[in-house]
Motif scaffolding. Structure first.
Motif, short mmCIF file in Angstrom:
data_model
loop_
_atom_site.label_atom_id
_atom_site.label_comp_id
_atom_site.label_asym_id
_atom_site.label_seq_id
_atom_site.Cartn_x
_atom_site.Cartn_y
_atom_site.Cartn_z
N ILE A 95 1.02 -1.20 -0.07
CA ILE A 95 -0.04 0.12 -0.08
C ILE A 95 0.64 1.28 -0.16
N GLU A 96 1.96 1.25 0.88
CA GLU A 96 2.90 2.29 0.78
C GLU A 96 3.39 2.52 -0.88
N ALA A 97 3.88 1.59 -1.45
CA ALA A 97 4.28 1.70 -2.53
C ALA A 97 3.27 2.30 -3.58
N ILE A 98 1.72 1.78 -3.28
CA ILE A 98 0.92 2.55 -4.27
C ILE A 98 0.73 3.87 -3.88
N ARG A 99 1.00 4.37 -2.81
CA ARG A 99 0.76 5.70 -2.59
C ARG A 99 1.71 6.55 -3.40
N LEU A 100 3.13 6.10 -3.36
CA LEU A 100 4.01 6.72 -4.29
C LEU A 100 3.39 6.91 -5.78
N CYS A 101 3.05 5.62 -6.27
CA CYS A 101 2.61 5.55 -7.78
C CYS A 101 1.43 6.53 -7.95
N PHE A 102 0.58 6.76 -6.98
CA PHE A 102 -0.62 7.76 -7.32
C PHE A 102 0.12 9.13 -7.46
N ASP A 103 1.00 9.47 -6.68
CA ASP A 103 1.56 10.79 -6.78
C ASP A 103 2.14 10.98 -8.28
N ARG A 104 3.00 9.86 -8.53
CA ARG A 104 3.94 9.77 -9.81
C ARG A 104 2.89 9.75 -11.12
N LEU A 105 1.83 8.89 -10.77
CA LEU A 105 0.88 8.94 -11.87
C LEU A 105 0.15 9.95 -12.12
N ILE A 106 -0.18 10.65 -11.30
CA ILE A 106 -0.98 11.91 -11.40
C ILE A 106 0.02 13.04 -11.88
N ALA A 107 1.34 13.12 -11.89
CA ALA A 107 2.16 13.94 -12.34
C ALA A 107 2.10 13.58 -13.81
N LEU A 108 2.10 12.48 -14.16
CA LEU A 108 2.29 12.08 -15.49
C LEU A 108 0.96 12.11 -16.58
N ASN A 109 0.00 12.67 -15.67
CA ASN A 109 -1.50 12.52 -16.19
C ASN A 109 -1.76 11.23 -16.81
N ALA A 110 -1.48 10.15 -16.17
CA ALA A 110 -1.91 8.89 -16.48
C ALA A 110 -3.25 8.78 -16.11
N ARG A 111 -3.66 7.52 -16.65
CA ARG A 111 -5.33 7.09 -16.22
C ARG A 111 -5.65 6.12 -15.26
N CYS A 112 -4.70 5.01 -15.21
CA CYS A 112 -4.61 4.04 -14.24
C CYS A 112 -3.58 3.16 -13.85
N LEU A 113 -3.55 2.71 -12.29
CA LEU A 113 -2.51 1.90 -11.93
C LEU A 113 -3.24 0.48 -11.86
N VAL A 114 -2.42 -0.30 -12.48
CA VAL A 114 -2.89 -1.77 -12.76
C VAL A 114 -2.39 -2.54 -11.38
N MET A 144 -7.16 6.17 0.00
CA MET A 144 -6.00 6.96 -0.37
C MET A 144 -5.81 7.81 -1.66
N LEU A 145 -6.42 7.34 -2.80
CA LEU A 145 -6.39 7.90 -4.11
C LEU A 145 -7.62 9.09 -3.64
N ARG A 146 -8.45 8.73 -3.26
CA ARG A 146 -9.48 10.02 -3.08
C ARG A 146 -8.77 11.14 -2.26
N GLU A 147 -8.11 11.03 -1.35
CA GLU A 147 -7.48 11.98 -0.50
C GLU A 147 -6.40 12.53 -1.55
N VAL A 148 -5.52 11.66 -2.05
CA VAL A 148 -4.64 12.20 -3.06
C VAL A 148 -5.24 13.20 -4.22
N LEU A 149 -5.99 12.99 -4.73
CA LEU A 149 -6.67 13.60 -5.97
C LEU A 149 -7.28 14.77 -5.52
N SER A 150 -8.13 14.78 -4.22
CA SER A 150 -8.68 15.99 -3.68
C SER A 150 -7.56 17.08 -3.29
N LYS A 151 -6.34 17.01 -3.25
CA LYS A 151 -5.37 17.82 -2.70
C LYS A 151 -4.70 18.25 -3.89
N LYS A 152 -5.06 17.97 -5.10
CA LYS A 152 -4.44 18.53 -6.41
C LYS A 152 -5.52 19.25 -7.09
N THR A 153 -4.84 20.25 -7.91
CA THR A 153 -5.76 21.20 -8.67
C THR A 153 -5.83 20.61 -10.37
#
Length: 208
Positions: A95-114, A144-153
Motif C-alpha cells: 500500500i505504501e508503494a501504491i501511494r507513491l505510484c498515485f503521486d507519480r501517475l498524477i504528475a504524468l497525467n496517467a489514467r490507471c494503476l494496474v 488514499m486515492l480519493r485523498e490524494v486527488l482532492s489535494k491536487k488542482t
C-alpha cells in the motif's frame, strides 16, 4: 481527453529497461500511449530518475496511460508485494508503494494503476480470508486515492484497475472479480480485463 485513435503499448514487450531507446522505437511504430511495466518502479521512486523519465516521455511525444504495480518479488528492492497477503507487513509495504505510484501517475497525467489482487495460487481453505484481505486493502487504496486527488488542482481521472488473473489466483473468474469490486467505489476503481489471464471457458457476458 485522449484521442480515441491513438494506440498504446506496454513496455513489458521489451526485455530490458531502456526508455530512451524504446520510446523512440514505439513512436516510429505509431504508438503514442504507453503502459510502464513494473520494472519502471525505480524511475518512480527516485526523484531524479522520475524527472528524466518525464523528459524522455515529453521529448518523444508519448503519454503514460498506466503503470503496472510490481507484484510478488518482481522488484527485489521492494520486498514482497501482495495486497492480499496474510502478513500485514507485506500488505502495508504494498500500500505504501501504491501511494507513491498515485503521486507519480498524477504528475504524468496517467489514467490507471494496474494491481494484481493476489500473487500465485491461492489454496481453497484460505481463499475466503484472502479475498477479504484483498478487498480491505483495496478500500484503503481507494480512500488514499480519493485523498490524494482532492489535494491536487485539476487532477487526471486516475483509477485503480484490478487485473483478472489466471486460474488459481484471486480474480480468476468474472464472478470473483465482481465480489472484489462490489464493495468498492466505482469512481476510483475498475477492472483490467486481461483476456490472456482469464479462464476463457466461462461466458463473460453470462457471468456478469
Amino acid at each position: 481527453m485522449f484521442d480515441k485513435k491513438r494506440f498504446g503499448v506496454s513496455t513489458h514487450i521489451v526485455k530490458d529497461i531502456d526508455p530512451e531507446k524504446h520510446f523512440r522505437l514505439f513512436v516510429r511504430r505509431g504508438f503514442s500511449l504507453v503502459e510502464l511495466n513494473l520494472g519502471y518502479f525505480t524511475f518512480l521512486e527516485n526523484a531524479d530518475k522520475f524527472r528524466e523519465l518525464k523528459e524522455m516521455l515529453a521529448n518523444n511525444g508519448i503519454r503514460t496511460w498506466s503503470f503496472h504495480l510490481p507484484y510478488g518479488g518482481t522488484v527485489p528492492s521492494l520486498g514482497v508485494m501482495d495486497i492480499s497477503d496474510p502478513d500485514i507487513a507485506v500488505r502495508e509495504n504494498t500500500i505504501e508503494a501504491i501511494r507513491l505510484c498515485f503521486d507519480r501517475l498524477i504528475a504524468l497525467n496517467a489514467r490507471c494503476l494496474v494491481i494484481h489482487p493476489s500473487v500465485g495460487t491461492i489454496e481453497e481453505d484460505t481463499r475466503t480470508e484472502r479475498l477479504a484481505l484483498c478487498v480491505e486493502s483495496l478500500k484503503k487504496c481507494v480512500d488514499m486515492l480519493r485523498e490524494v486527488l482532492s489535494k491536487k488542482t485539476n487532477p487526471p481521472p486516475l483509477k485503480i484497475a484490478v487485473e483478472t488473473l489466471p486460474p488459481g489466483c484471486l480474480g480468476e473468474t468474472a464472478a470473483e472479480m465482481l465480489s472484489i469490486l462490489g464493495p468498492l467505489d466505482g469512481n476510483y476503481v475498475g477492472i483490467c480485463l486481461d483476456v490472456n489471464h482469464l479462464n476463457l471457458k466461462q461466458d463473460l457476458i453470462e457471468s456478469t
